[in-house]
Enzyme design. Structure first.
Site, mmCIF file in Angstrom:
data_model
loop_
_atom_site.group_PDB
_atom_site.id
_atom_site.type_symbol
_atom_site.label_atom_id
_atom_site.label_comp_id
_atom_site.label_asym_id
_atom_site.label_seq_id
_atom_site.Cartn_x
_atom_site.Cartn_y
_atom_site.Cartn_z
ATOM 1 N N TRP A 93 33.953 43.162 38.791
ATOM 2 C CA TRP A 93 34.111 42.819 40.216
ATOM 3 C C TRP A 93 34.194 44.118 41.026
ATOM 4 O O TRP A 93 34.956 45.023 40.674
ATOM 5 C CB TRP A 93 35.398 42.000 40.383
ATOM 6 C CG TRP A 93 35.694 41.532 41.769
ATOM 7 C CD1 TRP A 93 34.815 41.009 42.676
ATOM 8 C CD2 TRP A 93 36.980 41.510 42.401
ATOM 9 N NE1 TRP A 93 35.469 40.663 43.818
ATOM 10 C CE2 TRP A 93 36.799 40.967 43.688
ATOM 11 C CE3 TRP A 93 38.263 41.907 42.015
ATOM 12 C CZ2 TRP A 93 37.850 40.796 44.587
ATOM 13 C CZ3 TRP A 93 39.311 41.737 42.898
ATOM 14 C CH2 TRP A 93 39.108 41.186 44.167
ATOM 15 N N ASP A 107 42.172 39.283 34.018
ATOM 16 C CA ASP A 107 41.979 38.770 35.377
ATOM 17 C C ASP A 107 41.449 37.339 35.229
ATOM 18 O O ASP A 107 40.361 37.135 34.687
ATOM 19 C CB ASP A 107 40.959 39.658 36.107
ATOM 20 C CG ASP A 107 40.799 39.268 37.575
ATOM 21 O OD1 ASP A 107 41.321 38.206 37.974
ATOM 22 O OD2 ASP A 107 40.146 40.014 38.319
ATOM 23 N N LYS A 117 40.401 29.827 44.095
ATOM 24 C CA LYS A 117 39.238 28.975 43.832
ATOM 25 C C LYS A 117 39.672 27.621 43.268
ATOM 26 O O LYS A 117 39.218 26.586 43.725
ATOM 27 C CB LYS A 117 38.272 29.624 42.839
ATOM 28 C CG LYS A 117 38.280 31.131 42.811
ATOM 29 C CD LYS A 117 37.449 31.767 43.879
ATOM 30 C CE LYS A 117 37.674 33.283 43.853
ATOM 31 N NZ LYS A 117 36.847 34.036 44.739
#
Ligand code: LMR
Length: 398
Positions: A130, A211, A246
């Site tokens: 990311w 993560d 999310k």
């Protein structure tokens, strides 16, 4: 003060939000930032969240400070969600979960915690990772390196190369993993490969930093926590940064958590005190609304079941879009093989386009992706997919 200040270019992902909003083209498509969208292009509030918010509004009695640990019920429920109700590490008192402002907040607190615990610790992340990992960890003063991960030619995992690189890591090193739905490439290790990675972490003694921003979007809630649970079972120390942006669709409420597992209760308490201290020095304490709502959902059988079904609906829709997109690209006669889209998981896939091709998509077709050609598959729908495929065909022709 600001005599010599220089502007910094917009963030590669967040900068697209403004550019897309300013584009008047009615056919525009935003394939940039990772948010779930429904068939109408909306990002709705989940029904379970609407219900829990009603309960929260009717029952809350104060807005007084929470203190650095945040909402206790949320912390407890998140720890159990990640590690499982029967987690040995939890029952041994070696786990601490503390809410943070989003998953990004959790990553920053994780970095600050590592800097306090072991100032010389360095971090290894997958290549690619990311984009904000590359800014965040060095921003907290941590030196970062990469390990091989994605093979662009075959759009698959470079597992052997990854293992070879991780075999060089040892005690005191931190290695960052994406638990599921790898951002940006959509390729994850399979369960057997996670087993090998966890055994390697245990054997070599490096600290896994996981993560988990898309829990529930790859195969299911339990399945997507596999890596976290394997690390927890095999390694004495694990750091987990989780996000509820999310999977609870609570993006702007900024809900996340840092979970730390240490080798004994004494060190767990010490780690928690450091988390509170770095929090206090940064944003003092976390916000209450989002975690209070999730606390209600995760402690109600009915709302939890509703959440699981709404999450499954989002996951199934993305998987359906992946299949349709891969099939339609093939049917459109585009010669390059995009069948990998269906094999990958989560919101993102790399389309393998050059920066020039990405720019053409933006300038000629008002289709917005980050420069790496990462696309958010969840942004496709019945009305924009054909237009995208037509534009893809054009930019690939040259
Ligand atoms: C993304 O990668 O698009 C998301 O994780 C959102 C973000 O903050 O970058």
């Amino acid at each position: 003060m600001f005599e010599h200040i220089k502007a910094i270019p917009p963030d590669p992902i967040l900068g697209l939000i403004a550019a897309y909003a300013a584009d008047p083209d009615p056919k525009k498509i935003d394939l940039g930032i990772g948010v779930y969208r429904d068939e109408h292009g909306n990002t709705p509030i989940l029904d379970c969240v609407v219900e829990a918010e009603k309960i929260h509004l009717a029952t809350q009695t104060t807005k007084t400070y929470l203190g650095p640990p945040g909402v206790a019920g949320f912390n407890q429920a998140m720890g159990e969600l990640l590690l499982g109700k029967d987690s040995q590490a939890i029952s041994e008192g070696r786990v601490r979960t503390v809410q943070t402002p989003g998953g990004t907040g959790a990553l920053r607190v994780a970095a600050d915690l590592m800097r306090v615990a072991r100032p010389e610790a360095e971090l290894w992340a997958s290549d690619p990772t990311w984009a904000n990992h590359l800014a965040l960890f060095p921003g907290a003063g941590m030196k970062m390196h990469s390990y091989p991960y994605f093979d662009a030619d075959s759009s698959s995992l470079r597992f052997d190369d990854m293992i070879q690189a991780l075999e060089q890591r040892g005690r005191g090193d931190a290695v960052l993993f994406h638990a599921c739905c790898h951002n940006p490439c959509g390729v994850s290790p399979d369960p057997e490969q996670w087993q090998t990675i966890a055994e390697l972490a245990s054997g070599r003694g490096f600290t896994p930093v996981v993560d988990i921003a898309y829990m529930g979007f790859e195969r299911g809630i339990e399945e997507d926590c596999l890596s976290v649970r394997l690390f927890a079972e095999k390694c004495p120390e694990v750091i987990i940064a989780s996000s509820c942006s999310k999977n609870f669709a609570m993006y702007r409420e900024r809900v996340g958590a840092i979970t730390v597992i240490t080798r004994d209760t004494e060190r767990a308490a010490a780690a928690e005190s450091v988390i509170h201290n770095v929090t206090r020095k940064n944003y003092s304490m976390p916000p209450a609304h989002g975690p209070a709502v999730i606390d209600i959902i995760l402690h109600s059988d009915e709302l939890k079941a509703q959440w699981q079904s709404e999450l499954a609906e989002m996951r199934d829709r993305i998987n359906g879009l992946r299949k349709t997109l891969a099939e339609k690209i093939a049917a459109a006669g585009i010669r390059r093989d995009f069948s990998f889209i269906e094999r990958q998981t989560g919101m993102f896939s790399f389309m393998g386009l050059s920066v020039q091709q990405v720019q053409r998509l933006r300038e000629e077709f008002a289709i917005y992706t980050v420069n790496s050609a990462r696309v958010n598959v969840a942004s496709f729908n019945q009305s924009n997919m054909d237009y995208f495929i037509e534009a893809l065909g054009v930019v690939l022709e040259e």
